[in-house]
Design a protein around this motif. Sequence first.
Motif, PDB file in Angstrom:
ATOM      1  N   ASP A 212      12.421 -12.435   1.281  1.00  0.00           N
ATOM      2  CA  ASP A 212      13.521 -13.025   0.530  1.00  0.00           C
ATOM      3  C   ASP A 212      13.252 -12.954  -0.970  1.00  0.00           C
ATOM      4  N   ARG A 213      12.011 -13.275  -1.360  1.00  0.00           N
ATOM      5  CA  ARG A 213      11.609 -13.235  -2.764  1.00  0.00           C
ATOM      6  C   ARG A 213      10.219 -12.605  -2.859  1.00  0.00           C
ATOM      7  N   LEU A 214       9.969 -11.888  -3.916  1.00  0.00           N
ATOM      8  CA  LEU A 214       8.668 -11.283  -4.155  1.00  0.00           C
ATOM      9  C   LEU A 214       7.765 -12.248  -4.922  1.00  0.00           C
ATOM     10  N   LYS A 215       6.469 -12.166  -4.656  1.00  0.00           N
ATOM     11  CA  LYS A 215       5.465 -12.834  -5.472  1.00  0.00           C
ATOM     12  C   LYS A 215       4.885 -11.813  -6.447  1.00  0.00           C
ATOM     13  N   TYR A 216       4.144 -12.303  -7.416  1.00  0.00           N
ATOM     14  CA  TYR A 216       3.617 -11.354  -8.402  1.00  0.00           C
ATOM     15  C   TYR A 216       2.670 -10.351  -7.778  1.00  0.00           C
ATOM     16  N   TRP A 217       2.019 -10.697  -6.695  1.00  0.00           N
ATOM     17  CA  TRP A 217       1.110  -9.746  -6.047  1.00  0.00           C
ATOM     18  C   TRP A 217       1.855  -8.693  -5.208  1.00  0.00           C
ATOM     19  N   ASP A 218       3.185  -8.814  -5.133  1.00  0.00           N
ATOM     20  CA  ASP A 218       3.984  -7.817  -4.404  1.00  0.00           C
ATOM     21  C   ASP A 218       4.528  -6.718  -5.321  1.00  0.00           C
ATOM     22  N   ARG A 219       4.378  -6.879  -6.622  1.00  0.00           N
ATOM     23  CA  ARG A 219       5.042  -5.952  -7.546  1.00  0.00           C
ATOM     24  C   ARG A 219       4.572  -4.517  -7.344  1.00  0.00           C
ATOM     25  N   ASN A 220       3.280  -4.315  -7.104  1.00  0.00           N
ATOM     26  CA  ASN A 220       2.755  -2.963  -6.928  1.00  0.00           C
ATOM     27  C   ASN A 220       2.541  -2.596  -5.464  1.00  0.00           C
ATOM     28  N   ALA A 221       3.122  -3.357  -4.557  1.00  0.00           N
ATOM     29  CA  ALA A 221       2.956  -3.060  -3.133  1.00  0.00           C
ATOM     30  C   ALA A 221       3.573  -1.714  -2.789  1.00  0.00           C
ATOM     31  N   PRO A 222       2.914  -0.931  -1.935  1.00  0.00           N
ATOM     32  CA  PRO A 222       3.513   0.331  -1.491  1.00  0.00           C
ATOM     33  C   PRO A 222       4.664   0.067  -0.534  1.00  0.00           C
ATOM     34  N   LEU A 223       5.487   1.057  -0.333  1.00  0.00           N
ATOM     35  CA  LEU A 223       6.563   0.920   0.640  1.00  0.00           C
ATOM     36  C   LEU A 223       5.983   0.808   2.045  1.00  0.00           C
ATOM     37  N   PRO A 224       6.597   0.016   2.913  1.00  0.00           N
ATOM     38  CA  PRO A 224       6.075  -0.127   4.272  1.00  0.00           C
ATOM     39  C   PRO A 224       6.281   1.147   5.095  1.00  0.00           C
ATOM     40  N   ASP A 225       5.424   1.313   6.084  1.00  0.00           N
ATOM     41  CA  ASP A 225       5.544   2.400   7.067  1.00  0.00           C
ATOM     42  C   ASP A 225       5.402   3.789   6.432  1.00  0.00           C
ATOM     43  N   VAL A 226       4.738   3.845   5.277  1.00  0.00           N
ATOM     44  CA  VAL A 226       4.468   5.136   4.652  1.00  0.00           C
ATOM     45  C   VAL A 226       2.977   5.203   4.361  1.00  0.00           C
ATOM     46  N   GLU A 227       2.287   6.046   5.077  1.00  0.00           N
ATOM     47  CA  GLU A 227       0.848   6.173   4.848  1.00  0.00           C
ATOM     48  C   GLU A 227       0.594   7.086   3.659  1.00  0.00           C
ATOM     49  N   GLU A 228      -0.340   6.657   2.844  1.00  0.00           N
ATOM     50  CA  GLU A 228      -0.728   7.481   1.700  1.00  0.00           C
ATOM     51  C   GLU A 228      -2.196   7.848   1.860  1.00  0.00           C
ATOM     52  N   PRO A 229      -2.490   9.025   2.403  1.00  0.00           N
ATOM     53  CA  PRO A 229      -3.892   9.411   2.565  1.00  0.00           C
ATOM     54  C   PRO A 229      -4.557   9.575   1.214  1.00  0.00           C
ATOM     55  N   PRO A 230      -5.872   9.304   1.150  1.00  0.00           N
ATOM     56  CA  PRO A 230      -6.573   9.462  -0.129  1.00  0.00           C
ATOM     57  C   PRO A 230      -6.444  10.886  -0.662  1.00  0.00           C
ATOM     58  N   ILE A 231      -6.288  10.993  -1.961  1.00  0.00           N
ATOM     59  CA  ILE A 231      -6.166  12.285  -2.625  1.00  0.00           C
ATOM     60  C   ILE A 231      -7.502  12.628  -3.267  1.00  0.00           C
ATOM     61  N   GLY A 232      -8.034  13.789  -2.976  1.00  0.00           N
ATOM     62  CA  GLY A 232      -9.289  14.212  -3.559  1.00  0.00           C
ATOM     63  C   GLY A 232      -9.127  14.643  -5.005  1.00  0.00           C
ATOM     64  N   TRP A 233     -10.221  14.616  -5.736  1.00  0.00           N
ATOM     65  CA  TRP A 233     -10.179  14.976  -7.152  1.00  0.00           C
ATOM     66  C   TRP A 233      -9.718  16.413  -7.352  1.00  0.00           C
ATOM     67  N   GLN A 234     -10.210  17.329  -6.537  1.00  0.00           N
ATOM     68  CA  GLN A 234      -9.817  18.733  -6.684  1.00  0.00           C
ATOM     69  C   GLN A 234      -8.330  18.908  -6.449  1.00  0.00           C
ATOM     70  N   ASP A 235      -7.793  18.165  -5.474  1.00  0.00           N
ATOM     71  CA  ASP A 235      -6.352  18.246  -5.208  1.00  0.00           C
ATOM     72  C   ASP A 235      -5.556  17.684  -6.382  1.00  0.00           C
ATOM     73  N   ALA A 236      -6.072  16.615  -6.968  1.00  0.00           N
ATOM     74  CA  ALA A 236      -5.393  16.030  -8.128  1.00  0.00           C
ATOM     75  C   ALA A 236      -5.396  17.009  -9.297  1.00  0.00           C
ATOM     76  N   GLU A 237      -6.542  17.639  -9.530  1.00  0.00           N
ATOM     77  CA  GLU A 237      -6.648  18.634 -10.596  1.00  0.00           C
ATOM     78  C   GLU A 237      -5.660  19.780 -10.371  1.00  0.00           C
ATOM     79  N   THR A 238      -5.610  20.281  -9.131  1.00  0.00           N
ATOM     80  CA  THR A 238      -4.716  21.393  -8.811  1.00  0.00           C
ATOM     81  C   THR A 238      -3.262  21.002  -9.005  1.00  0.00           C
ATOM     82  N   ALA A 239      -2.900  19.801  -8.555  1.00  0.00           N
ATOM     83  CA  ALA A 239      -1.510  19.351  -8.666  1.00  0.00           C
ATOM     84  C   ALA A 239      -1.063  19.288 -10.125  1.00  0.00           C
ATOM     85  N   VAL A 240      -1.912  18.707 -10.968  1.00  0.00           N
ATOM     86  CA  VAL A 240      -1.528  18.537 -12.373  1.00  0.00           C
ATOM     87  C   VAL A 240      -1.490  19.883 -13.095  1.00  0.00           C
TER      88      VAL A 240
END
Length: 601
Positions: free
Chosen positions: A302-330
């Motif tokens: 119903d209402r968000l708390k301050y600790w919810d502001r940066n919460a990820p969207l539910p039911d969406v997994e975000e696998p860890p991104i490796g440094w090399q992948d980050a470098e390649t993407a950018v």
Amino acid sequence: MSACDVDGVKGGAAAGDTLPVWNLDDLYRSPDDPALRKDLEGVAIDAARFAERWAGKIADLAGNRLADAIEAYERIDERMGRLSSYAQLLHAGDQTDPQIGRFYQTVTEKLNDTSARLVFFALEINRIEDERLEALYKKSARLRQWQPWLRDIRTFRNHQLSDDLERLLHDKQVAGRSAWNRLFDETIAALRFPIDGEDLTEAEALHRLSSPDRSVREAAGRALAAVFSDNIRLFGHIANTLAKDKEIEDRWRRYDRPVSARNRANHIEDEVVDALAEAVRAAYPRLSHRYYAMKAGWLGLDRLKYWDRNAPLPDVEEPPIGWQDAETAVLSAYRAFSPELADIGRRFFAGRWIDAPVRPGKASGAFSHPCVPSVHPYILMNFQGKVRDVMTLAHELGHGVHQVLAGGRGHLRSRTPLTLAETASVFGEMLTFRALLDAETDPARRRALLAGKVEDMLNTVARQISFYEFERRLHDRRREGELLPEQIGAIWMDISRESLGPAFDLDDDYAAFWCYVPHFIHVPFYVYAYAFGDCLVNALYAVYRERPDGFADKYLDLLRAGGTLRHRELLAPFGLDARDPSFWDRGLSVIEGFIDELETA
């Protein structure tokens, strides 16, 4: 510095990932490096000789002789910049090591003593009459090359004090503002936050605010609030002291408003900043209020708390991104826009100009330190393997590439005002985000990427303008007398409720969260530059999408200009003008368009 949210120190690196630690040898090999001691002693001698040769003579110099003096001054200032950069970067890498702290303070004090001998130079330049200076430009092509730098020096002409007062203010910096800044930095770095039986650093605790588990977020939020509250009297004292210090200097220099000195340093008119702030605050309901109401629904709250502001969207997994992948993407995103940008960016990885891991004592957040053109920039970030860390890497690499390109103008003319310094960083983020979004085919992950971008843009625009409004009210109130920590907290809560909107139910313990934003301490009124930069880039990117032919070349020219051109001149080739009220609405409409897309996703 990183755009956006300081509580956006984010991530979780992939298991076994090796993250780069910067190599500062291109500056000096160690605090005991003989080359460092030689430079520290040599630059003091050079400054003394400079003063002996030129003091009292500047107003009567012919054009070429004034150019000689400026070139000699630049050489000294660049050597001091090299020494200062090394001390700052070493300290940022570990703010809790007392030996590093002692070294940092010692170098700062010695450089302050050295630069005190040079204070006369700008003061005497500002005493040259406009008519005489114009006549010198006509006679000396060498001096005309320095016209942009002289223009910027003379921006403060009407706010200059007597020579003795200017020297006094300069000498007192190390025992005044600089000392309070160091106290703030080292206090923050030393704080530990007890969460689930562990004592976490600030970066680690803030990272948990983006956990998908709400109980983890709440525990982190409560721990952060408790520790900040336990230290709030010290932070309140620091803020009060620095605000009073600024008020005294502003009064002596005859600035009408607390923000005016920053605007002058940014080479931007007060009314342009006022228009930006008014446009963003008027847009809160259709931007942050609307988005966070949607987010509350996604999270089933119903209402968000301050600790919810940066919460990820539910039911969406975000696998860890490796440094090399980050470098390649950018770098891939940069290369698709401009191979030259990507080639410069690659040098940061190959040369170990980046410090990426989270570790105790390291400065939180992220920044790209320009150092000096004769060396190269260095990037600090706290990479932990999230999409937002990839965005932070893209952002800071944008700063770094900009600093390399502007370095061609030389040490004094490469310095870019804050409002324009965010251009390349935010544009780099946008390039990387668009590349990731275009490559994503899964609808849920695409929505998550889009939501993450909206949140980053809200952090960069709406939240930074709320920070600006917090500073404005704090400095206005401080002119009436010292503020209790509770009064500062009340201002923070009023501002937060206004900007975040009715979707949030903010607990009273959130009132202490103002204290960890370093911009308030280090560079008063820095924060609006993020919103300026984001809206400017949104407008630029819209031009790029509409008319891509030739855009990259004009964009690179903008970056190469360094500090030689003002925002009007830089934006004119793109048909943009920040003085036009519709300019800000154009930038804000990009964020609104993303929210529209999310609403139908």
